[in-house]
Design a protein around this motif. Structure first.
Motif, mmCIF file in Angstrom:
data_model
loop_
_atom_site.group_PDB
_atom_site.id
_atom_site.type_symbol
_atom_site.label_atom_id
_atom_site.label_comp_id
_atom_site.label_asym_id
_atom_site.label_seq_id
_atom_site.Cartn_x
_atom_site.Cartn_y
_atom_site.Cartn_z
ATOM 1 N N GLU A 1 -6.309 -8.712 -8.937
ATOM 2 C CA GLU A 1 -5.778 -9.758 -9.368
ATOM 3 C C GLU A 1 -4.561 -9.993 -8.492
ATOM 4 O O GLU A 1 -3.875 -11.077 -8.625
ATOM 5 C CB GLU A 1 -5.302 -9.756 -10.878
ATOM 6 C CG GLU A 1 -6.359 -9.832 -11.803
ATOM 7 C CD GLU A 1 -6.046 -9.667 -13.195
ATOM 8 O OE1 GLU A 1 -4.728 -9.454 -13.327
ATOM 9 O OE2 GLU A 1 -6.791 -9.715 -14.159
ATOM 10 N N VAL A 2 -4.333 -8.978 -7.339
ATOM 11 C CA VAL A 2 -3.006 -9.346 -6.668
ATOM 12 C C VAL A 2 -3.430 -8.789 -5.351
ATOM 13 O O VAL A 2 -4.433 -8.119 -5.043
ATOM 14 C CB VAL A 2 -1.760 -8.547 -7.064
ATOM 15 C CG1 VAL A 2 -1.168 -9.075 -8.426
ATOM 16 C CG2 VAL A 2 -2.012 -6.985 -7.193
ATOM 17 N N LEU A 3 -2.839 -9.433 -4.189
ATOM 18 C CA LEU A 3 -2.870 -8.715 -2.953
ATOM 19 C C LEU A 3 -1.581 -8.130 -2.570
ATOM 20 O O LEU A 3 -0.340 -8.717 -2.997
ATOM 21 C CB LEU A 3 -3.175 -9.780 -1.779
ATOM 22 C CG LEU A 3 -4.451 -10.008 -1.583
ATOM 23 C CD1 LEU A 3 -4.670 -11.352 -0.519
ATOM 24 C CD2 LEU A 3 -5.299 -8.770 -1.317
ATOM 25 N N LEU A 4 -1.258 -7.215 -1.778
ATOM 26 C CA LEU A 4 -0.029 -6.709 -1.435
ATOM 27 C C LEU A 4 0.220 -7.069 -0.062
ATOM 28 O O LEU A 4 -0.447 -7.056 0.811
ATOM 29 C CB LEU A 4 0.087 -5.269 -1.494
ATOM 30 C CG LEU A 4 -0.376 -4.409 -2.829
ATOM 31 C CD1 LEU A 4 -0.417 -2.956 -2.566
ATOM 32 C CD2 LEU A 4 0.303 -5.041 -4.070
ATOM 33 N N ILE A 5 1.584 -7.254 0.421
ATOM 34 C CA ILE A 5 2.055 -7.544 1.591
ATOM 35 C C ILE A 5 3.081 -6.346 1.944
ATOM 36 O O ILE A 5 4.138 -6.257 1.448
ATOM 37 C CB ILE A 5 2.925 -9.016 1.740
ATOM 38 C CG1 ILE A 5 1.851 -10.043 1.459
ATOM 39 C CG2 ILE A 5 3.455 -9.177 3.144
ATOM 40 C CD1 ILE A 5 0.665 -10.231 2.154
ATOM 41 N N ASN A 6 2.599 -5.709 3.020
ATOM 42 C CA ASN A 6 3.529 -4.487 3.451
ATOM 43 C C ASN A 6 4.709 -4.915 4.131
ATOM 44 O O ASN A 6 4.726 -5.178 5.246
ATOM 45 C CB ASN A 6 2.810 -3.517 4.214
ATOM 46 C CG ASN A 6 3.436 -2.122 4.191
ATOM 47 O OD1 ASN A 6 4.615 -2.037 3.989
ATOM 48 N ND2 ASN A 6 2.788 -1.210 4.579
ATOM 49 N N GLY A 7 5.960 -4.948 3.508
ATOM 50 C CA GLY A 7 7.135 -5.618 4.332
ATOM 51 C C GLY A 7 8.116 -4.457 4.570
ATOM 52 O O GLY A 7 9.269 -4.545 5.088
ATOM 53 N N ILE A 8 7.376 -3.157 4.631
ATOM 54 C CA ILE A 8 8.340 -2.053 5.310
ATOM 55 C C ILE A 8 8.197 -1.955 6.927
ATOM 56 O O ILE A 8 7.093 -2.355 7.275
ATOM 57 C CB ILE A 8 7.601 -0.791 5.128
ATOM 58 C CG1 ILE A 8 7.656 -0.691 3.371
ATOM 59 C CG2 ILE A 8 8.564 0.423 5.375
ATOM 60 C CD1 ILE A 8 9.023 -0.506 2.530
ATOM 61 N N GLY A 9 9.144 -2.002 7.555
ATOM 62 C CA GLY A 9 9.264 -2.220 9.068
ATOM 63 C C GLY A 9 8.510 -1.090 9.481
ATOM 64 O O GLY A 9 8.371 0.164 9.073
ATOM 65 N N SER A 10 8.395 -0.992 11.068
ATOM 66 C CA SER A 10 7.524 0.231 11.818
ATOM 67 C C SER A 10 8.544 0.486 12.968
ATOM 68 O O SER A 10 8.828 -0.180 13.733
ATOM 69 C CB SER A 10 6.367 -0.406 12.146
ATOM 70 O OG SER A 10 5.630 0.720 12.995
ATOM 71 N N LEU A 11 8.927 1.818 12.783
ATOM 72 C CA LEU A 11 9.652 2.540 14.122
ATOM 73 C C LEU A 11 8.841 3.912 14.277
ATOM 74 O O LEU A 11 8.345 4.553 13.396
ATOM 75 C CB LEU A 11 11.225 2.788 13.615
ATOM 76 C CG LEU A 11 11.942 1.508 13.509
ATOM 77 C CD1 LEU A 11 13.204 1.998 13.010
ATOM 78 C CD2 LEU A 11 12.200 0.747 15.001
ATOM 79 N N PRO A 12 8.915 4.192 15.405
ATOM 80 C CA PRO A 12 8.368 5.498 15.990
ATOM 81 C C PRO A 12 8.858 6.470 15.074
ATOM 82 O O PRO A 12 10.159 6.958 14.876
ATOM 83 C CB PRO A 12 8.924 5.743 17.285
ATOM 84 C CG PRO A 12 8.937 4.364 18.085
ATOM 85 C CD PRO A 12 9.742 3.466 16.694
#
Length: 217
Positions: A64-75
């Motif tokens: 019933e939901v979709l997730l949006i990954n708002g965590i940033g990406s760094l090496p």
């Protein structure tokens, strides 16, 4: 931006989440709330309610939901990818974001969870792997293949027929010449121009600017 029939939960409340949220609100998507351990439950975050830490997701049926990954990406930072894996193991899926101010050829292929930010240009024949971020103002020319969980930071330029492996980070303003392959897990430092193939698991950095001579008055 693609039409999403299900309401959204935003994971994270840092800078990357802020940029994603702005794009989603602009397109009037239904957002149920923000999930983060960094803010108190009930806090207002850019007009959206904070629901609590990661466990708040489990109050919603995965169908019933979709997730949006708002965590940033760094090496070297695994939080974003670990969260994606753990949520998928529980049956949740991630929505993709295509900013309305991007320019994307009609035949470009996207896997689940792709995020294309403002000013992105992607030419025909390209494909973008699962959970990859194509950040602000990045330009990708024809027939380029980008693997899963890779991040092209703001202002990156890829000439045509470039192949990028999984878990690759290409830093701000870097340029990759046509036909180059970059192996899995490698990092291209900001401002670097890549002229030759890069093997897996290495860091490539262009020489830091040096003073050539002093200018006399």
């Amino acid at each position: 931006m693609r039409e999403e029939l299900l309401p959204l939960l935003i994971l994270g409340a840092g800078g990357h989440a802020k940029v994603l949220l702005e794009a989603l609100l602009r397109e009037q998507h239904k957002i149920l709330g923000v999930v983060t351990p960094d803010l108190d439950s009930g806090t207002d975050y850019l007009g959206v309610t904070v629901l609590g830490s990661d466990e708040a997701v489990f109050e919603y049926d995965p169908q019933e939901v979709l997730l949006i990954n708002g965590i940033g990406s760094l090496p070297g930072k695994q939080r974003r990818w670990d969260l994606s894996v753990s949520m998928r193991q529980r049956g949740y899926q991630f929505g993709s974001i295509i900013h309305p101010n991007s320019s994307i050829a009609t035949d470009v292929l996207f896997a689940e969870g792709v995020q294309l930010m403002a000013g992105t240009i992607i030419q025909p024949g390209c494909s973008i792997g699962r959970d990859s971020i194509i950040n602000t103002g990045t330009q990708i020319d024809h027939d380029t293949i980008i693997g899963d969980q890779s991040h092209l930071a703001p202002g990156v330029t890829l000439s045509g027929e470039v192949q990028i492996g999984n878990n690759v980070h290409i830093g701000t303003g870097a340029k990759v010449i046509q036909g180059i392959t970059i192996g899995e897990g490698s990092v291209i430092a900001a401002g670097t121009t890549v002229y030759r193939d890069v093997p897996s698991g290495v860091m490539v950095r262009q020489q830091v600017s040096t003073v050539i001579k002093e200018l006399k008055d």
